[in-house]
Write a protein that holds these residues in place. Sequence first.
Motif, PDB file in Angstrom:
ATOM      1  N   LEU A 204     -33.711  21.159  98.879  1.00  0.00           N
ATOM      2  CA  LEU A 204     -33.189  19.862  99.311  1.00  0.00           C
ATOM      3  C   LEU A 204     -33.096  18.901  98.127  1.00  0.00           C
ATOM      4  O   LEU A 204     -32.124  18.146  97.998  1.00  0.00           O
ATOM      5  N   ALA A 205     -34.103  18.925  97.251  1.00  0.00           N
ATOM      6  CA  ALA A 205     -34.057  18.075  96.053  1.00  0.00           C
ATOM      7  C   ALA A 205     -32.894  18.488  95.151  1.00  0.00           C
ATOM      8  O   ALA A 205     -32.180  17.630  94.603  1.00  0.00           O
ATOM      9  N   MET A 206     -32.680  19.776  95.004  1.00  0.00           N
ATOM     10  CA  MET A 206     -31.572  20.249  94.176  1.00  0.00           C
ATOM     11  C   MET A 206     -30.226  19.847  94.777  1.00  0.00           C
ATOM     12  O   MET A 206     -29.328  19.370  94.062  1.00  0.00           O
ATOM     13  N   LEU A 207     -30.071  19.999  96.083  1.00  0.00           N
ATOM     14  CA  LEU A 207     -28.804  19.650  96.731  1.00  0.00           C
ATOM     15  C   LEU A 207     -28.542  18.148  96.634  1.00  0.00           C
ATOM     16  O   LEU A 207     -27.389  17.723  96.467  1.00  0.00           O
ATOM     17  N   ALA A 208     -29.598  17.342  96.714  1.00  0.00           N
ATOM     18  CA  ALA A 208     -29.420  15.898  96.562  1.00  0.00           C
ATOM     19  C   ALA A 208     -28.925  15.571  95.158  1.00  0.00           C
ATOM     20  O   ALA A 208     -28.061  14.696  94.973  1.00  0.00           O
ATOM     21  N   GLN A 209     -29.442  16.267  94.154  1.00  0.00           N
ATOM     22  CA  GLN A 209     -28.980  16.038  92.786  1.00  0.00           C
ATOM     23  C   GLN A 209     -27.536  16.485  92.619  1.00  0.00           C
ATOM     24  O   GLN A 209     -26.727  15.780  91.981  1.00  0.00           O
ATOM     25  N   LEU A 210     -27.186  17.628  93.179  1.00  0.00           N
ATOM     26  CA  LEU A 210     -25.799  18.105  93.101  1.00  0.00           C
ATOM     27  C   LEU A 210     -24.851  17.134  93.792  1.00  0.00           C
ATOM     28  O   LEU A 210     -23.749  16.861  93.298  1.00  0.00           O
ATOM     29  N   GLN A 211     -25.273  16.612  94.916  1.00  0.00           N
ATOM     30  CA  GLN A 211     -24.460  15.650  95.657  1.00  0.00           C
ATOM     31  C   GLN A 211     -24.228  14.381  94.851  1.00  0.00           C
ATOM     32  O   GLN A 211     -23.123  13.804  94.857  1.00  0.00           O
ATOM     33  N   ALA A 212     -25.269  13.942  94.123  1.00  0.00           N
ATOM     34  CA  ALA A 212     -25.133  12.741  93.298  1.00  0.00           C
ATOM     35  C   ALA A 212     -24.191  12.981  92.120  1.00  0.00           C
ATOM     36  O   ALA A 212     -23.493  12.060  91.679  1.00  0.00           O
ATOM     37  N   GLN A 213     -24.158  14.203  91.632  1.00  0.00           N
ATOM     38  CA  GLN A 213     -23.292  14.517  90.487  1.00  0.00           C
ATOM     39  C   GLN A 213     -21.830  14.630  90.889  1.00  0.00           C
ATOM     40  O   GLN A 213     -20.943  14.220  90.142  1.00  0.00           O
ATOM     41  N   ALA A 214     -21.573  15.200  92.057  1.00  0.00           N
ATOM     42  CA  ALA A 214     -20.205  15.358  92.574  1.00  0.00           C
ATOM     43  C   ALA A 214     -20.313  15.609  94.069  1.00  0.00           C
ATOM     44  O   ALA A 214     -20.956  16.585  94.472  1.00  0.00           O
ATOM     45  N   PRO A 215     -19.746  14.742  94.915  1.00  0.00           N
ATOM     46  CA  PRO A 215     -19.921  14.853  96.367  1.00  0.00           C
ATOM     47  C   PRO A 215     -19.536  16.239  96.896  1.00  0.00           C
ATOM     48  O   PRO A 215     -18.529  16.825  96.476  1.00  0.00           O
ATOM     49  N   ILE A 216     -20.363  16.742  97.798  1.00  0.00           N
ATOM     50  CA  ILE A 216     -20.169  18.061  98.396  1.00  0.00           C
ATOM     51  C   ILE A 216     -19.526  17.889  99.768  1.00  0.00           C
ATOM     52  O   ILE A 216     -20.033  17.140 100.606  1.00  0.00           O
ATOM     53  N   THR A 217     -18.424  18.571  99.998  1.00  0.00           N
ATOM     54  CA  THR A 217     -17.800  18.548 101.317  1.00  0.00           C
ATOM     55  C   THR A 217     -17.916  19.885 102.036  1.00  0.00           C
ATOM     56  O   THR A 217     -17.810  19.945 103.266  1.00  0.00           O
ATOM     57  N   THR A 218     -18.111  20.976 101.267  1.00  0.00           N
ATOM     58  CA  THR A 218     -18.282  22.306 101.854  1.00  0.00           C
ATOM     59  C   THR A 218     -19.478  22.969 101.198  1.00  0.00           C
ATOM     60  O   THR A 218     -19.554  23.049  99.971  1.00  0.00           O
ATOM     61  N   LEU A 219     -20.418  23.433 102.029  1.00  0.00           N
ATOM     62  CA  LEU A 219     -21.650  24.031 101.518  1.00  0.00           C
ATOM     63  C   LEU A 219     -21.862  25.388 102.176  1.00  0.00           C
ATOM     64  O   LEU A 219     -21.885  25.494 103.400  1.00  0.00           O
ATOM     65  N   ASP A 220     -22.003  26.420 101.346  1.00  0.00           N
ATOM     66  CA  ASP A 220     -22.295  27.767 101.820  1.00  0.00           C
ATOM     67  C   ASP A 220     -23.590  28.251 101.176  1.00  0.00           C
ATOM     68  O   ASP A 220     -23.995  27.765 100.121  1.00  0.00           O
ATOM     69  N   TRP A 221     -24.230  29.234 101.809  1.00  0.00           N
ATOM     70  CA  TRP A 221     -25.524  29.726 101.338  1.00  0.00           C
ATOM     71  C   TRP A 221     -25.523  31.245 101.354  1.00  0.00           C
ATOM     72  O   TRP A 221     -25.174  31.861 102.358  1.00  0.00           O
ATOM     73  N   VAL A 222     -25.935  31.837 100.240  1.00  0.00           N
ATOM     74  CA  VAL A 222     -26.157  33.276 100.139  1.00  0.00           C
ATOM     75  C   VAL A 222     -27.627  33.474  99.820  1.00  0.00           C
ATOM     76  O   VAL A 222     -28.113  32.974  98.793  1.00  0.00           O
ATOM     77  N   GLY A 223     -28.345  34.192 100.665  1.00  0.00           N
ATOM     78  CA  GLY A 223     -29.769  34.378 100.449  1.00  0.00           C
ATOM     79  C   GLY A 223     -30.173  35.837 100.545  1.00  0.00           C
ATOM     80  O   GLY A 223     -29.951  36.479 101.581  1.00  0.00           O
ATOM     81  N   THR A 224     -30.751  36.364  99.471  1.00  0.00           N
ATOM     82  CA  THR A 224     -31.283  37.719  99.472  1.00  0.00           C
ATOM     83  C   THR A 224     -32.762  37.676  99.811  1.00  0.00           C
ATOM     84  O   THR A 224     -33.532  36.976  99.147  1.00  0.00           O
TER      85      THR A 224
ATOM     86  N   ALA B 284     -17.333  19.813  89.100  1.00  0.00           N
ATOM     87  CA  ALA B 284     -16.834  18.712  89.937  1.00  0.00           C
ATOM     88  C   ALA B 284     -16.334  19.197  91.296  1.00  0.00           C
ATOM     89  O   ALA B 284     -15.918  18.381  92.118  1.00  0.00           O
ATOM     90  N   SER B 285     -16.400  20.501  91.536  1.00  0.00           N
ATOM     91  CA  SER B 285     -15.881  21.018  92.804  1.00  0.00           C
ATOM     92  C   SER B 285     -16.703  20.502  93.979  1.00  0.00           C
ATOM     93  O   SER B 285     -17.937  20.405  93.909  1.00  0.00           O
ATOM     94  N   ARG B 286     -16.005  20.214  95.064  1.00  0.00           N
ATOM     95  CA  ARG B 286     -16.673  19.755  96.286  1.00  0.00           C
ATOM     96  C   ARG B 286     -17.142  20.914  97.158  1.00  0.00           C
ATOM     97  O   ARG B 286     -17.809  20.703  98.167  1.00  0.00           O
ATOM     98  N   HIS B 287     -16.778  22.126  96.786  1.00  0.00           N
ATOM     99  CA  HIS B 287     -17.219  23.331  97.507  1.00  0.00           C
ATOM    100  C   HIS B 287     -18.343  23.976  96.710  1.00  0.00           C
ATOM    101  O   HIS B 287     -18.136  24.434  95.587  1.00  0.00           O
ATOM    102  N   VAL B 288     -19.543  24.023  97.286  1.00  0.00           N
ATOM    103  CA  VAL B 288     -20.724  24.563  96.611  1.00  0.00           C
ATOM    104  C   VAL B 288     -21.229  25.788  97.369  1.00  0.00           C
ATOM    105  O   VAL B 288     -21.379  25.754  98.594  1.00  0.00           O
ATOM    106  N   VAL B 289     -21.473  26.850  96.621  1.00  0.00           N
ATOM    107  CA  VAL B 289     -22.146  28.034  97.151  1.00  0.00           C
ATOM    108  C   VAL B 289     -23.490  28.147  96.442  1.00  0.00           C
ATOM    109  O   VAL B 289     -23.533  28.226  95.211  1.00  0.00           O
ATOM    110  N   VAL B 290     -24.575  28.131  97.211  1.00  0.00           N
ATOM    111  CA  VAL B 290     -25.910  28.336  96.649  1.00  0.00           C
ATOM    112  C   VAL B 290     -26.293  29.792  96.875  1.00  0.00           C
ATOM    113  O   VAL B 290     -26.174  30.306  97.991  1.00  0.00           O
TER     114      VAL B 290
END
Length: 303
Positions: free
Chosen positions: A94-114, A29-35
């Motif tokens: 983008l499809a995944m983030l839309a699903q996450l947003q529908a489950q619990a609104p995201i207010t902070t989004l960070d990205w880690v990419g290797t 339910a956290s509004r802070h998401v790190v992908v």
Amino acid sequence: MTEPTLNYVSCPDTNGGHRMAYWQWGNPASRHVVVCAHGLSRQGRDFDVLAQALCDKAGGDLRVVCPDVVGRGESDWLKDPMGYQVPVYAADMLAMLAQLQAQAPITTLDWVGTSMGGLIGIILCGQPGLPLPVQVRRLVLNDVGPAIQWEAIVRIGTYLGLAGEFDSVQAAADAMWAISTGFGPHTPEQWMALSRHMVKPVSGEPGSRFRLHYDPAMAVPFKQSTEAATRQGEAMLWQLYDNIKAQTLLIRGKNSDLLSPETAQAMVQRGPHARLVEFAGVGHAPTLIAGDQVDVVARFLLA
């Protein structure tokens, strides 16, 4: 260590669609998401150590989401191998983030990419107007940039997609280590933890042999790339990089053959003016499980 939950999102394509798997850690339910997005032939469980550390340091108010990019891990394999390209992966995110947003609104989004995951991040952060829940706040690019050394692409192409079976997970781990020494020093326990999710049983029968987790056909578009086409793509990637507004951390293995020192310095001087951190004794790419690597990422994301 706790275990993540396995989830799926349906993604469109020209052959009826596919499912992408993703592993979720922390508070759903956290509004802070790190992908956390993995490299070319890897999968989302690569980030187990980092995800657990981030959740612990955040005090329970964090969602860490680690997708298995299509064709890898628990995700579907594509009917058309030419779909194994970064723009398709970005659309799936983008499809995944839309699903996450529908489950619990995201207010902070960070990205880690290797590596490849960083290229996906550049695409998502560098194109204004994409339907992100919110703009990416902080971006970690792990040993990748808009310009990639052709010699590294040739090296990766020598083993990508080569199918094989192994008598045990240990045998698979040994074979993978032979082509992965650039990851830097790892204890046998650390390497086994990274390796066990890289293989699957060939059958469900007891005593089954093991195969690599990914679709060998993902090598088809990779091996069709040319040095000239790669150089042409760099101009577009630099333009996207220059558009990035997120605070950016650039991690580089000091011995990397994929991200040159010159490209890293250019990334510091232009676009989001990335902060550069290099790790000695490591090539392509840092696995983000060593304590000093985890601390650098955690301090950047949770400051």
